[in-house]
Design an enzyme around this catalytic site. Sequence first.
Site, PDB file in Angstrom:
ATOM      1  N   HIS A 135       4.007  11.295   2.143  1.00  0.00           N
ATOM      2  CA  HIS A 135       4.060   9.867   1.816  1.00  0.00           C
ATOM      3  C   HIS A 135       4.120   9.659   0.307  1.00  0.00           C
ATOM      4  O   HIS A 135       4.956   8.910  -0.202  1.00  0.00           O
ATOM      5  CB  HIS A 135       2.831   9.168   2.399  1.00  0.00           C
ATOM      6  N   GLU A 136       3.237  10.304  -0.433  1.00  0.00           N
ATOM      7  CA  GLU A 136       3.163  10.079  -1.880  1.00  0.00           C
ATOM      8  C   GLU A 136       4.375  10.668  -2.600  1.00  0.00           C
ATOM      9  O   GLU A 136       4.904  10.060  -3.537  1.00  0.00           O
ATOM     10  CB  GLU A 136       1.858  10.651  -2.437  1.00  0.00           C
TER      11      GLU A 136
ATOM     12  N   HIS B 206       7.134   8.340  -2.439  1.00  0.00           N
ATOM     13  CA  HIS B 206       7.183   7.330  -3.500  1.00  0.00           C
ATOM     14  C   HIS B 206       7.969   7.854  -4.705  1.00  0.00           C
ATOM     15  O   HIS B 206       8.694   7.100  -5.365  1.00  0.00           O
ATOM     16  CB  HIS B 206       5.770   6.943  -3.938  1.00  0.00           C
TER      17      HIS B 206
ATOM     18  N   TYR C 240       7.617  -2.892  -6.440  1.00  0.00           N
ATOM     19  CA  TYR C 240       6.419  -2.794  -5.612  1.00  0.00           C
ATOM     20  C   TYR C 240       5.753  -4.155  -5.420  1.00  0.00           C
ATOM     21  O   TYR C 240       4.618  -4.390  -5.840  1.00  0.00           O
ATOM     22  CB  TYR C 240       5.442  -1.795  -6.235  1.00  0.00           C
TER      23      TYR C 240
ATOM     24  N   GLU D 196       6.725   1.074   0.762  1.00  0.00           N
ATOM     25  CA  GLU D 196       5.654   1.698   1.542  1.00  0.00           C
ATOM     26  C   GLU D 196       6.170   2.229   2.877  1.00  0.00           C
ATOM     27  O   GLU D 196       5.792   3.305   3.323  1.00  0.00           O
ATOM     28  CB  GLU D 196       4.530   0.690   1.780  1.00  0.00           C
TER      29      GLU D 196
ATOM     30  N   ASP E 250      -2.487  -7.818  -2.356  1.00  0.00           N
ATOM     31  CA  ASP E 250      -1.833  -6.529  -2.094  1.00  0.00           C
ATOM     32  C   ASP E 250      -0.356  -6.582  -2.462  1.00  0.00           C
ATOM     33  O   ASP E 250       0.510  -6.128  -1.716  1.00  0.00           O
ATOM     34  CB  ASP E 250      -2.018  -6.138  -0.630  1.00  0.00           C
TER      35      ASP E 250
ATOM     36  N   HIS F 208       1.334  -3.225   2.047  1.00  0.00           N
ATOM     37  CA  HIS F 208       0.788  -2.288   3.031  1.00  0.00           C
ATOM     38  C   HIS F 208       0.685  -2.899   4.415  1.00  0.00           C
ATOM     39  O   HIS F 208       0.378  -2.199   5.376  1.00  0.00           O
ATOM     40  CB  HIS F 208      -0.601  -1.803   2.591  1.00  0.00           C
TER      41      HIS F 208
END
Length: 784
Positions: A347-348, A351, A362, A371, A431, A436
């Site tokens: 996942h990271e 990014h 974002y 995301e 957020d 998210h």
Amino acid sequence: MAENGTPALVAFRAENSAYSLNDARKAFAEQLQLSTNDQMLRSKTEVDQLGFAHERYEQYYKGIKVEHASYTLHAKQSAVVSMSGDFERISNLNVTPALTAQSALQAALRFVGAKKYMWQDAAEEAGLKQQDQNPSATYKPQGELVIVENQRAIGSEQLGQPVLAWKFNVYAQQPISRAFIYVDAHTGEVVLQDNIIKHVGATGTFATAYSGTQSSATETATGGYRLRELTRGLGIETYNCKKGNSYTAAVDFIDADNSWTEYNNANFDNAALDAHWGAQSTYDYFKNVLGRNSYNNAGAKIKSYVHFDDTPGGAGYENAYWNGSVMTYGDGATRFRPLTSLDVAAHEIGHAVCSSTANLTYSNESGALNEGFSDIWGAAVEYYKAPAKQTWLIGEDIDKVRPALRSMSNPNAESQPDTYGGTYWYTGTGDNGGVHTNSGVLNHWFYRLTVGGSGTNDKGTTFSVAAIGIDAAAKIAYRTESVYLTASSNYAAARTYSIQSAKDLYGAGSAQEIAVTNAWSAVGVGAAYNTTPPPAAVTYCASKGTSVAYEFIDYVKLGTLVRTSGADAGYYNGTALAAPSIGAGTSQTVSFSAGFTGTAYTEYWKIYIDYNKNGLFTDAGEQIVSGSSSSAATLTGTFTVPATAKSGATRMRLIVSDNTATPSCNSYSYGETEDYTVNITGGAALTGGSLAGTNSLTGGTPLGNEQAKILEVYPNPASNMLHLSLPGNAEAVSVNVLDARGAATMGARYEGNGQLNVAALAKGMYMLTVSDGQKVFHQRFIKE
């Protein structure tokens, strides 16, 4: 079309490509209607596995970069087959800053409000210089002047408007954050925060079940072996932050015999093995399955730092993130176990892939896509390396409180929407606009595309999606993100570009294209695939006058189509207006006239109708008017629609130009082009034969080379009554008199029949403005 009215995707017919890559400037000028203030500068070129070349261009306005606005030409064998992206239409924007970069930086730092910044740490500054091998490298933000949309003026008409801004990369150490901060260069207000460090929800990031001890490449070191290797790109390295928050103070994990079983201890040192193996697994997936060499496609080194903690007293850091350069993992506390599982790594690092491709901003929908794509890569990498695990649950084994952070198969179970605008869809500002939360829609789209299914969504729409499997779904998602999406893309754009990606990979009308379309319908974005194939879209060449300083089209009439106008900047697209019907085999009359800002020059008229609907105006019989006139009055032309003309909507194009050689395509010097839709009835479906028709120019004022028709006034000078004579002896509908300053005067009275009573006017010069209901004429006169 994008939300701002500019084209998001322009596709050309393969058999008749309009441009080559060498024609980039012409393609942008014609398809995006660039102004003299717009520039498109090439930023990179890539060639994919299908043999497509993709040239990406960044937009500039008056020499200032327009953030998140880029356009890409997609070509095969140098012929451009499509172009896509986001182009911002900007006008009258002041690009001279009122604030200095230093003043704007202070505003940015007040907005962030950190206790300490990375450039204030001498060790981190030294570490950056060493890492970049650049003695001038620094974390201290350097201001860049850009144009960006104001995304923080909630409830104001300024929301979404372009502003001149200073852009800063602000990296805070206490508390940790890193973001691009944009400060209005005139007001000093922060207009956008685009986070570089992406957090998971309120307290953490994505993760799945731990994968246990795995075989993993290491490197020999003093005392044994360390978690480094150089076989993948420029390397993969994993470090120990020792429950601190300094990257430069981090040390290697060392094992004496390269058997790391003792790392399963109370300190959770085995988290380092998960992070290291996860980074390698993610690299392998992108390289072996998608053909990408690390996150930047150039073999970039992947560094991971575990046991990171910046909480007071080392209470436990419940997060994991990509900071724009390296991976960072906390050990968790009350909500999470150590956040180093396989899909967290995927996942990271996902990014990082995004930042090197679409670079999705974002916030709001683009942030939700950012995301969502990272979740997709978490699921895809986990399925690739550990298919027995729960692919569609995100973070199920690191989460101590909930079954999982998110469920791609059932987003509602974790308070996420599975339908655009449906249950749990977030519309607030928290957020970063719900990045998210609203990512659940993309997650569920990918799930539906992979496994298929049927049902009814939150909007009451029934759906049925055929499964295409995770490999095909991931390839489509990757092409969408890496080739087509741009920084400001939303869900509608993701739908358009993923459908195009499916066509690129598997062909138009393929099972994959149908499934992609139906999966979007399942999550409430767009309609299901229409099994009745629509007629192929026809693309017409561009035509535009570069100057309307002297002449332009001001009147068009054909049947029920009647339009009076002024100059339209060289081109007017009237194809959305109600289309007049013209019957095949019938005689028709088209009326038109030119407007002049001064002298009425000789103009050349050409009018076309694309009878066979092939996107061209050069077929026999399709030019229905051709001739010249210096008249400002209404002209007419008669023509017969061929009996073989194809039924349905098609295009009529009118061109007025001072040059007899002006063709039906391309730009020209002086004049104007206007396009309209006409509807042909009673025609044939063309399978061959000619388009034999007739056209002649009759009625009204013939198209010859007669003298220019102007408003005549007499006597001039006048003392009591001024006589007005309009072209064609038309009656004046409105008459206005302006004095030498340009101000309206009430001393004159129009009495009809061309008689203007000026007896009450003071002596002097006046400007007369007279309209016949269609055209406006100007003439000076003197009152004596």
